[in-house]
Scaffold this active site. Sequence first.
Site, PDB file in Angstrom:
ATOM      1  N   ASN A 153       0.860  -1.191   0.000  1.00  0.00           N
ATOM      2  CA  ASN A 153       0.000   0.000   0.000  1.00  0.00           C
ATOM      3  C   ASN A 153       0.895   1.240   0.000  1.00  0.00           C
ATOM      4  OD1 ASN A 153      -1.808   2.051   0.510  1.00  0.00           O
ATOM      5  ND2 ASN A 153      -2.304   1.399   2.603  1.00  0.00           N
ATOM      6  N   TRP A 154       0.945   1.914  -1.151  1.00  0.00           N
ATOM      7  CA  TRP A 154       1.851   3.059  -1.280  1.00  0.00           C
ATOM      8  C   TRP A 154       1.275   4.330  -0.650  1.00  0.00           C
ATOM      9  CZ3 TRP A 154       4.026   2.633  -7.041  1.00  0.00           C
ATOM     10  CH2 TRP A 154       4.715   1.424  -7.156  1.00  0.00           C
ATOM     11  N   LYS A 155       0.054   4.282  -0.178  1.00  0.00           N
ATOM     12  CA  LYS A 155      -0.603   5.438   0.456  1.00  0.00           C
ATOM     13  C   LYS A 155      -0.403   6.710  -0.398  1.00  0.00           C
ATOM     14  CE  LYS A 155       0.084   3.352   4.953  1.00  0.00           C
ATOM     15  NZ  LYS A 155      -0.111   3.496   6.373  1.00  0.00           N
ATOM     16  N   GLU A 172      -5.551  -5.536  10.427  1.00  0.00           N
ATOM     17  CA  GLU A 172      -4.546  -4.505  10.664  1.00  0.00           C
ATOM     18  C   GLU A 172      -4.841  -3.809  11.991  1.00  0.00           C
ATOM     19  OE1 GLU A 172      -2.556  -3.143   6.816  1.00  0.00           O
ATOM     20  OE2 GLU A 172      -4.303  -1.903   7.074  1.00  0.00           O
ATOM     21  N   GLY A 207       2.767  -1.262   4.356  1.00  0.00           N
ATOM     22  CA  GLY A 207       2.747   0.164   4.034  1.00  0.00           C
ATOM     23  C   GLY A 207       4.164   0.661   3.793  1.00  0.00           C
ATOM     24  N   GLY A 208       4.765   1.275   4.815  1.00  0.00           N
ATOM     25  CA  GLY A 208       6.075   1.921   4.693  1.00  0.00           C
ATOM     26  C   GLY A 208       7.129   1.096   3.970  1.00  0.00           C
TER      27      GLY A 208
END
Length: 253
Positions: A9-11, A169, A236-237
């Site tokens: 998930n590149w947000k 999550e 994510g990160g």
Amino acid sequence: MRKKLIAGNWKMHKTVNEAQILARQLADRLSDVNFADIAIFPSFVDLYPVNVIIREKESNIHLGAQNMHPESNGAYTGEISADMLISAGATMVILGHSERRHIFLETDSFINRKVKTALSTGLVPILCIGELLEERKSGKTEQVLEKQINGSLKDVKINTADKLIIAYEPVWAIGTGENATPEQAQQAHKFVRELLAKHWGEDIAQNLRILYGGSVKPNNAQSLLSQPDVDGALVGGASLDADSFEKIIRSGY
Ligand code: PEP
């Protein structure tokens, strides 16, 4: 046997150019991966340009979006529809991410509408659920997960497990560097699978993939992903860098 899925998930990160560079690196590095499915979730504007790279490279990477609106079109300024996502190359969509629930105040009933729209258009939803730290501390984790599952999946009919993915999550683990322990993740995933069995029966529940998300990094991926009910990771990160995302994918689970 459930095949693992590692999803990035590149947000709200990466310009078009940066997204294309990362997509190209991943396509080159991961072309031999057949032991797991891989998916990336760039921002809306990056979807089509990333899809161009994926197609050019004939990559095994699946493409998805981070959100969508439940209606098919209309006066919803700033929103995006399932058909728009599909036309840009998406085959999956993250729904009910905790940042959508907590920052943008999305409710289970709104998310439920999105899940139904995704399924009816052929997009595979990754439905995110998870408890806050206070909820875990006060012993309410299972109650919260049950409420989110029942609300977000109300009247949802599926006949095969490849149509829907769940991501557990815990909110306190997202972007904090503090991951759930493998035991905490396994316990929550097992509980969620039991809930899914109540919705659709044991066969579908046994085949549905439940991903873990929350500070997954190269150094903790193996222990989380080797739990029996953890069928992959929503990252994510650590998905923003080709090296760390590749290490997670190849962490040997
Ligand atoms: C996420 O964005 O879904 C997530 C789990 O983020 P991070 O890996 O950075 O905690």
